[in-house]
Design a protein around this motif. Sequence first.
Motif, short mmCIF file in Angstrom:
data_model
loop_
_atom_site.label_atom_id
_atom_site.label_comp_id
_atom_site.label_asym_id
_atom_site.label_seq_id
_atom_site.Cartn_x
_atom_site.Cartn_y
_atom_site.Cartn_z
N ASN A 1 -3.80 -6.82 0.49
CA ASN A 1 -4.61 -6.37 1.62
C ASN A 1 -3.70 -6.11 2.82
OD1 ASN A 1 -6.91 -8.36 0.21
ND2 ASN A 1 -7.72 -6.49 1.14
N ALA A 2 -3.85 -4.93 3.42
CA ALA A 2 -3.04 -4.58 4.58
C ALA A 2 -3.83 -4.68 5.88
CB ALA A 2 -2.48 -3.16 4.43
N GLY A 3 -5.16 -4.82 5.78
CA GLY A 3 -5.97 -4.93 6.98
C GLY A 3 -7.21 -4.06 6.90
N ASP A 4 -8.10 -4.21 7.88
CA ASP A 4 -9.35 -3.46 7.96
C ASP A 4 -9.43 -2.72 9.29
OD1 ASP A 4 -9.75 -4.90 5.69
OD2 ASP A 4 -11.71 -5.70 6.26
N LEU A 5 -10.18 -1.64 9.29
CA LEU A 5 -10.50 -0.91 10.51
C LEU A 5 -12.01 -0.75 10.59
CD1 LEU A 5 -7.81 1.92 10.25
CD2 LEU A 5 -7.71 -0.06 11.77
N HIS A 6 -12.55 -0.84 11.80
CA HIS A 6 -13.99 -0.76 11.97
C HIS A 6 -14.34 0.28 13.03
CE1 HIS A 6 -14.75 -4.63 9.80
NE2 HIS A 6 -13.53 -4.88 10.22
N GLY A 7 -15.44 1.01 12.77
CA GLY A 7 -16.03 1.89 13.77
C GLY A 7 -15.05 2.78 14.49
N GLY A 8 -14.98 2.62 15.81
CA GLY A 8 -14.15 3.48 16.64
C GLY A 8 -12.66 3.33 16.44
N SER A 9 -12.23 2.26 15.77
CA SER A 9 -10.79 2.08 15.53
C SER A 9 -10.30 2.87 14.33
CB SER A 9 -10.47 0.59 15.33
OG SER A 9 -11.10 0.09 14.15
N ILE A 10 -11.23 3.55 13.64
CA ILE A 10 -10.83 4.36 12.47
C ILE A 10 -10.32 5.70 12.96
CG2 ILE A 10 -11.62 5.42 10.33
CD1 ILE A 10 -13.82 3.31 10.19
N ASN A 11 -9.02 5.87 12.97
CA ASN A 11 -8.41 7.14 13.32
C ASN A 11 -7.18 7.35 12.45
OD1 ASN A 11 -5.90 6.14 14.83
ND2 ASN A 11 -7.55 5.14 15.99
N ARG A 12 -6.68 8.56 12.46
CA ARG A 12 -5.60 8.92 11.53
C ARG A 12 -4.36 8.05 11.72
NH1 ARG A 12 -4.38 13.11 8.36
NH2 ARG A 12 -2.20 13.37 7.83
N ASP A 13 -3.91 7.88 12.95
CA ASP A 13 -2.68 7.12 13.19
C ASP A 13 -2.83 5.68 12.73
OD1 ASP A 13 -1.50 9.35 14.24
OD2 ASP A 13 -1.84 8.80 16.33
N ALA A 14 -3.99 5.07 13.01
CA ALA A 14 -4.21 3.69 12.60
C ALA A 14 -4.23 3.57 11.08
CB ALA A 14 -5.51 3.18 13.19
N MET A 15 -4.83 4.55 10.39
CA MET A 15 -4.88 4.50 8.93
C MET A 15 -3.50 4.69 8.31
SD MET A 15 -8.52 6.27 7.85
CE MET A 15 -8.50 7.64 9.02
N VAL A 16 -2.71 5.59 8.88
CA VAL A 16 -1.35 5.79 8.38
C VAL A 16 -0.53 4.51 8.52
CG1 VAL A 16 0.83 7.00 8.78
CG2 VAL A 16 -1.31 8.28 8.71
N ILE B 1 1.24 2.59 5.28
CA ILE B 1 2.69 2.57 5.04
C ILE B 1 3.45 1.63 5.99
CG2 ILE B 1 2.61 4.91 4.13
CD1 ILE B 1 3.82 5.93 6.69
N GLY B 2 2.73 0.99 6.91
CA GLY B 2 3.38 0.01 7.77
C GLY B 2 4.22 0.61 8.87
N ARG B 3 4.09 1.93 9.07
CA ARG B 3 4.88 2.59 10.11
C ARG B 3 4.21 3.92 10.45
NH1 ARG B 3 7.61 6.59 7.25
NH2 ARG B 3 7.76 6.18 5.02
N ASP B 4 4.64 4.53 11.56
CA ASP B 4 4.15 5.85 11.90
C ASP B 4 4.92 6.90 11.11
OD1 ASP B 4 2.33 4.96 13.84
OD2 ASP B 4 3.95 4.75 15.30
N VAL B 5 4.25 7.98 10.76
CA VAL B 5 4.93 9.10 10.11
C VAL B 5 5.36 10.08 11.20
CG1 VAL B 5 4.73 10.99 8.46
CG2 VAL B 5 3.59 8.82 8.01
N ALA B 6 6.64 10.02 11.53
CA ALA B 6 7.16 10.90 12.59
C ALA B 6 7.24 12.33 12.07
CB ALA B 6 8.54 10.42 13.02
N GLN B 7 6.82 13.26 12.89
CA GLN B 7 6.90 14.68 12.56
C GLN B 7 6.28 14.96 11.19
OE1 GLN B 7 11.14 15.29 13.02
NE2 GLN B 7 10.84 16.03 15.09
N PHE B 8 5.07 14.45 10.99
CA PHE B 8 4.40 14.61 9.70
C PHE B 8 4.25 16.09 9.35
CE2 PHE B 8 0.56 14.46 6.97
CZ PHE B 8 1.03 13.59 6.01
N TYR B 9 3.76 16.87 10.31
CA TYR B 9 3.64 18.31 10.11
C TYR B 9 4.71 19.00 10.95
CZ TYR B 9 -0.97 17.49 8.04
OH TYR B 9 -2.00 17.08 7.24
#
Length: 499
Positions: free
Chosen positions: A224-239, A243-251
Amino acid sequence: MSAAAPISLDLVGITKVYPSAVALDCVSLSIRGGEIVGLIGENGAGKSTLMKVLGGTIAPDEGEIIIDGQTVACLTPAQALKHGIAFVHQELNPFANLDVAGNVMLGRELRHGPFGFIDHDAMARRVRPLLDMLGARFQSSTPAAKLSLADQQLMEIAKALSTNVRLLILDEPTSSLTLAETQRLLEVVRRLRSDGVAVLYITHRLTEMGEVADRVVGLRDGRNAGDLHGGSINRDAMVRLMIGRDVAQFYTPPDTTSGEVVLQTRALRTQAHPEAVVDLEIRRGEILGLAGLVGAGRTELARALFGIDPVHDGHVEIHGKPIPPGSVPAAIAAGICLVPEDRKSEGLFLDFSLTENVVMPSLSALSRAGFVDRQAETDEADRFRSRLSIRAKRLDRAVSELSGGNQQKVVLAKWLGLNPKLIILDEPTRGIDVGAKAEVYRLMRDLAEGGAAVLMISSDMEEVMGVSTRVAVMRRGVIAGVLSREDLTEEAILRLAVG
């Protein structure tokens, strides 16, 4: 949709250990009726193993499964179905010799008369409302063999809904759907929630999670890596959860200036749209995104360029030299390579090893006096395993055992050995996780910056806009328009796509 009482499900401390790896390490997951829970994680994070435990195809080594307050040591597939747990798997395996109603009602056929003949009319009446609810464009009597991938997906969802479902598990349900079909499916999911059905939603399209999920559960490395609820569900938080880090320059588009024309089609007429003329140019060092609705002719154009399908008229040139139409060997010799949409059936030999798949197009270069140099084979496969970060400890491992992202890398690897001038990628990130996507984008940029021309067909609007140097939009077999990077907006692409 379900008349049964809402489900209460808890997976507590689920552990599954294989000889070579720990697939699940004390994973817990809860879901209740009337709730949509998103499950995210990279390929290999443990999602598939957890679903197999829930579906009864494998037993956990440790942990508890609690359904409606009752502890179950492990489930069988029949028990899972009895509890109202229904699956829609990512890999579709319809019975092509049956019609839609026959596939949906398989194993639960309606019969009549003293001899128990199948009542096709009754089955059609049972299935038709499900297809209407899903907005399907096909009939219950349509042969499954004639369905597109998108329609097969809808048929499998109808099959799941035809049971007394209390928990619906959707594994990459929109991977083959258009934007409109995706929105219809999400509306169906919301309707199921309002009817008290629990939905476990698994997808790599993270924007969908924000639209539909009440809660998101992340897995990473079997834990288990954690949970997100409601308004905290966004792309950066899910990434970060995955993977435990931000994806720099994803696109990031290629950092290069487009050069001379590599591919040019003139008055090309494909088999799928013989009345439509395709005029297209792709230049050295660019990633040209090819957008459009399902049925617009994108895949058919790719197959024609690669010589799989015949062309009715027109010319295809690479660096100004014409290519004989309808010839795959001629296309390969000219420097064209194709990574197909359906990698399992068209891009790989699933029972062959990683090495055998990677070197297949390059055997002549790895042979001496008509005999294949086995050491050269191994060295070539190992080189691409390192270059593409293919996660496989053994080169002799069958590619069927690899994750979707690693399978896609193997398809890419087999063509990279030929140093293609033009590489066509049809839905290159369909069904692979966010980390693997970033690696595929990096490979595409490397190819473009190395001087190749890249044609990327994608139904993911965010991907098309983020990766492409330019975007061509197809509609009914023709190029409706080409947008420069400065003019790329979702509205501009859709306007061209729908006319």
